[in-house]
Design an enzyme around this catalytic site. Sequence first.
Site, PDB file in Angstrom:
ATOM      1  N   LYS A 196       0.839  -1.206   0.000  1.00 39.68           N
ATOM      2  CA  LYS A 196       0.000   0.000   0.000  1.00 39.68           C
ATOM      3  C   LYS A 196       0.873   1.253   0.000  1.00 39.68           C
ATOM      4  O   LYS A 196       0.622   2.190  -0.759  1.00 39.68           O
ATOM      5  CB  LYS A 196      -0.894   0.016   1.242  1.00 39.68           C
ATOM      6  CG  LYS A 196      -1.604   1.337   1.454  1.00 39.68           C
ATOM      7  CD  LYS A 196      -2.496   1.328   2.670  1.00 39.68           C
ATOM      8  CE  LYS A 196      -1.830   1.791   3.944  1.00 39.68           C
ATOM      9  NZ  LYS A 196      -1.613   3.240   4.061  1.00 39.68           N
ATOM     10  N   ASN A 197       1.895   1.265   0.866  1.00 41.20           N
ATOM     11  CA  ASN A 197       2.677   2.490   1.033  1.00 41.20           C
ATOM     12  C   ASN A 197       3.607   2.791  -0.134  1.00 41.20           C
ATOM     13  O   ASN A 197       4.222   3.860  -0.167  1.00 41.20           O
ATOM     14  CB  ASN A 197       3.475   2.438   2.341  1.00 41.20           C
ATOM     15  CG  ASN A 197       2.580   2.669   3.549  1.00 41.20           C
ATOM     16  OD1 ASN A 197       1.391   2.970   3.402  1.00 41.20           O
ATOM     17  ND2 ASN A 197       3.147   2.538   4.732  1.00 41.20           N
ATOM     18  N   CYS A 232      -4.824  13.467  12.894  1.00 39.90           N
ATOM     19  CA  CYS A 232      -5.391  12.154  12.645  1.00 39.90           C
ATOM     20  C   CYS A 232      -5.219  11.326  13.894  1.00 39.90           C
ATOM     21  O   CYS A 232      -4.654  11.785  14.882  1.00 39.90           O
ATOM     22  CB  CYS A 232      -4.757  11.484  11.434  1.00 39.90           C
ATOM     23  SG  CYS A 232      -3.277  10.601  11.795  1.00 39.90           S
ATOM     24  N   ARG A 268       0.926  14.596  13.376  1.00 39.41           N
ATOM     25  CA  ARG A 268       1.458  14.348  12.038  1.00 39.41           C
ATOM     26  C   ARG A 268       1.521  15.613  11.169  1.00 39.41           C
ATOM     27  O   ARG A 268       0.759  15.761  10.215  1.00 39.41           O
ATOM     28  CB  ARG A 268       0.644  13.258  11.329  1.00 39.41           C
ATOM     29  CG  ARG A 268       0.744  11.936  12.050  1.00 39.41           C
ATOM     30  CD  ARG A 268       0.059  10.829  11.327  1.00 39.41           C
ATOM     31  NE  ARG A 268       0.875  10.242  10.277  1.00 39.41           N
ATOM     32  CZ  ARG A 268       0.531   9.129   9.632  1.00 39.41           C
ATOM     33  NH1 ARG A 268      -0.592   8.532   9.902  1.00 39.41           N
ATOM     34  NH2 ARG A 268       1.309   8.633   8.708  1.00 39.41           N
ATOM     35  N   ASP A 311       4.811   0.551  11.978  1.00 38.37           N
ATOM     36  CA  ASP A 311       3.581  -0.043  11.458  1.00 38.37           C
ATOM     37  C   ASP A 311       3.394  -1.505  11.878  1.00 38.37           C
ATOM     38  O   ASP A 311       2.378  -2.119  11.565  1.00 38.37           O
ATOM     39  CB  ASP A 311       3.551   0.053   9.926  1.00 38.37           C
ATOM     40  CG  ASP A 311       3.260   1.475   9.443  1.00 38.37           C
ATOM     41  OD1 ASP A 311       2.878   2.320  10.269  1.00 38.37           O
ATOM     42  OD2 ASP A 311       3.427   1.727   8.237  1.00 38.37           O
ATOM     43  N   ARG A 340      -8.769  -0.375   4.484  1.00 43.15           N
ATOM     44  CA  ARG A 340      -7.872   0.624   3.914  1.00 43.15           C
ATOM     45  C   ARG A 340      -6.522   0.005   3.582  1.00 43.15           C
ATOM     46  O   ARG A 340      -5.852   0.471   2.666  1.00 43.15           O
ATOM     47  CB  ARG A 340      -7.640   1.754   4.920  1.00 43.15           C
ATOM     48  CG  ARG A 340      -8.827   2.678   5.099  1.00 43.15           C
ATOM     49  CD  ARG A 340      -8.425   3.855   5.942  1.00 43.15           C
ATOM     50  NE  ARG A 340      -7.091   4.293   5.534  1.00 43.15           N
ATOM     51  CZ  ARG A 340      -6.178   4.819   6.355  1.00 43.15           C
ATOM     52  NH1 ARG A 340      -6.443   4.982   7.618  1.00 43.15           N
ATOM     53  NH2 ARG A 340      -5.002   5.197   5.895  1.00 43.15           N
TER      54      ARG A 340
HETATM   55  C1  UD1 Z   1       4.565   6.859   6.308  1.00 46.56           C
HETATM   56  C2  UD1 Z   1       3.666   5.665   6.150  1.00 46.56           C
HETATM   57  C3  UD1 Z   1       3.163   5.187   7.505  1.00 46.56           C
HETATM   58  C4  UD1 Z   1       4.345   4.941   8.450  1.00 46.56           C
HETATM   59  C5  UD1 Z   1       5.265   6.161   8.500  1.00 46.56           C
HETATM   60  C6  UD1 Z   1       6.527   5.915   9.291  1.00 46.56           C
HETATM   61  C7  UD1 Z   1       2.657   5.890   3.973  1.00 46.56           C
HETATM   62  C8  UD1 Z   1       1.436   6.139   3.177  1.00 46.56           C
HETATM   63  N1  UD1 Z   1       2.555   5.983   5.305  1.00 46.56           N
HETATM   64  O1  UD1 Z   1       3.785   7.907   6.863  1.00 46.56           O
HETATM   65  O2  UD1 Z   1       2.421   3.987   7.319  1.00 46.56           O
HETATM   66  O3  UD1 Z   1       3.862   4.682   9.746  1.00 46.56           O
HETATM   67  O4  UD1 Z   1       5.663   6.538   7.163  1.00 46.56           O
HETATM   68  O5  UD1 Z   1       7.214   4.816   8.797  1.00 46.56           O
HETATM   69  O6  UD1 Z   1       3.697   5.598   3.434  1.00 46.56           O
HETATM   70  N2  UD1 Z   1       6.971  14.555  10.664  1.00 46.56           N
HETATM   71  C9  UD1 Z   1       7.113  15.884  11.006  1.00 46.56           C
HETATM   72  N3  UD1 Z   1       6.944  16.823  10.023  1.00 46.56           N
HETATM   73  C10 UD1 Z   1       6.630  16.487   8.752  1.00 46.56           C
HETATM   74  C11 UD1 Z   1       6.483  15.130   8.413  1.00 46.56           C
HETATM   75  C12 UD1 Z   1       6.670  14.185   9.403  1.00 46.56           C
HETATM   76  O7  UD1 Z   1       7.396  16.230  12.143  1.00 46.56           O
HETATM   77  O8  UD1 Z   1       6.510  17.403   7.912  1.00 46.56           O
HETATM   78  C13 UD1 Z   1       7.144  13.528  11.718  1.00 46.56           C
HETATM   79  C14 UD1 Z   1       5.878  12.713  11.973  1.00 46.56           C
HETATM   80  O9  UD1 Z   1       5.002  13.378  12.853  1.00 46.56           O
HETATM   81  C15 UD1 Z   1       6.469  11.456  12.551  1.00 46.56           C
HETATM   82  C16 UD1 Z   1       7.786  11.289  11.785  1.00 46.56           C
HETATM   83  O10 UD1 Z   1       8.072  12.575  11.266  1.00 46.56           O
HETATM   84  O11 UD1 Z   1       6.737  11.643  13.901  1.00 46.56           O
HETATM   85  C17 UD1 Z   1       7.739  10.294  10.664  1.00 46.56           C
HETATM   86  O12 UD1 Z   1       6.638  10.561   9.826  1.00 46.56           O
HETATM   87  P1  UD1 Z   1       6.647  10.193   8.264  1.00 46.56           P
HETATM   88  O13 UD1 Z   1       7.775   9.262   7.987  1.00 46.56           O
HETATM   89  O14 UD1 Z   1       6.592  11.447   7.487  1.00 46.56           O
HETATM   90  O15 UD1 Z   1       5.268   9.423   8.105  1.00 46.56           O
HETATM   91  P2  UD1 Z   1       4.306   9.403   6.843  1.00 46.56           P
HETATM   92  O16 UD1 Z   1       5.106   9.620   5.603  1.00 46.56           O
HETATM   93  O17 UD1 Z   1       3.148  10.274   7.106  1.00 46.56           O
END
Ligand code: UD1
Length: 429
Positions: free
Chosen positions: A22-23, A126, A131, A316, A408
Amino acid sequence: MDRIRIVGGQRLNGTIPISGAKNATLPLMIASLLTDQPLVLENVPRLADVIQLQRILGNHGVDVMINGKRPGDDPNAGRTITLSARTIVDTTAPYELVSKMRASFWVVAPLLARMGEAKVSLPGGCAIGTRPVDLLIMALEKLGAEIEIDAGYVIARARNGLRGGEIVFPKVTVGGTHTALMAAVLAKGTTVIDNAAREPEVTDVADCLNKMGAKIAGAGTSRIVVEGVARLNGARHSVLPDRIETGTYAMAVAMTGGDVLLQNTRPDLLQSALDVLEQTGVTVTPTNEGIRVARNGAGISAVDVTTQPFPGFPTDLQAQFMALMTKAKGTSRITETIFENRFMHVQELSRLGARIKLSGDTATIEGVERLKGAPVMATDLRASVSLVIAGLAAEGETMVNRVYHLDRGFEKLEEKLAACGAAIERISE
Ligand code: UD1
């Protein structure tokens, strides 16, 4: 609303085919916005998130065609979809669509890179913490975008196109890395992304972008270098196996005991989780077809785990591993370092008789002899599936409510488990 009914106590034996990730599918579909030529994706899982993203991309003018099945095709094979973004008709991603799925925010990068502008709703909070998207915005700014935030929307502009730059992420972010990549491929000049996410899904997206004519080196390491190109072409790409689905079923087998072949997947995608499972007393054997997971007789040993970015233990799989530890011999500690508030499953697992104490980012789980079935409520994708895993080993009936979260991210969950002997059924209302 559908529910899932499980009667625990059956061992799992047989074969589970693993779907495409999915990711990886979501950012790959989003990458179709970068070219006016068709992008063909194979091994696409049948998931609610994929359908939702089809809607979002359709709003921008992407034509999505799902190839039909031919007689004799493997019923478990993923689908092939063709995405054609010949003309972008709208560079706005509205709140109504983005709020349903966080990853859809990522359309901001390809829209900006190709069209010079994008207006995308902020995804909002969320269920697993705040996030934020500050690092995604920072990455776009480093490539020359002007960003304005107005009335809940991010408005990004690059009238004269994006230009290469140096992006140093202060923390590892998967979404930030996807965003940086999709912006940099069409920027003028060279972009260096430091402290990039090394997740296999990032590498898969980079591989696909390179097939489309991008010049990306170093994906899979923490330093990615992108030489911008003027335009990208269509391509054909097969989505890599879902490592989270793989790990989830591996933990289900660890929980119930039995012997299952996880087909069409690879151990290198989740080595750290497999190492932990082996420490709990599970036998993990890589085979030509996938990964064989077996636990016979022996109980489950308690093992401590801390979630980390790849190649560490994935966040995850944290909830699923906690489900397993509820029946371990002894006490284990699970520390969640990636997301705050990612412990909503604790309360529901406790309803089944689990003994879990929470303190800050750490859960302490005292293994119990037996879990007892109960009605439980799914709160997010990974938490929901942890309840299924616990239910498979609980005495009596567990009813998992609000299963739309499962749809999902897990394709044919109850079919795959039932085929291995689980007493599990979906009750549609
Ligand atoms: C993706 C995955 C999700 C997984 C996560 C971490 C998808 C669709 N989703 O989510 O399943 O759990 O990676 O492996 O691929 N952060 C910030 N600022 C930002 C962006 C992120 O502070 O602008 C923080 C987040 O709050 C979190 C950390 O960085 O604490 C990691 O998040 P991130 O790797 O970005 O997660 P997603 O890409 O949303």
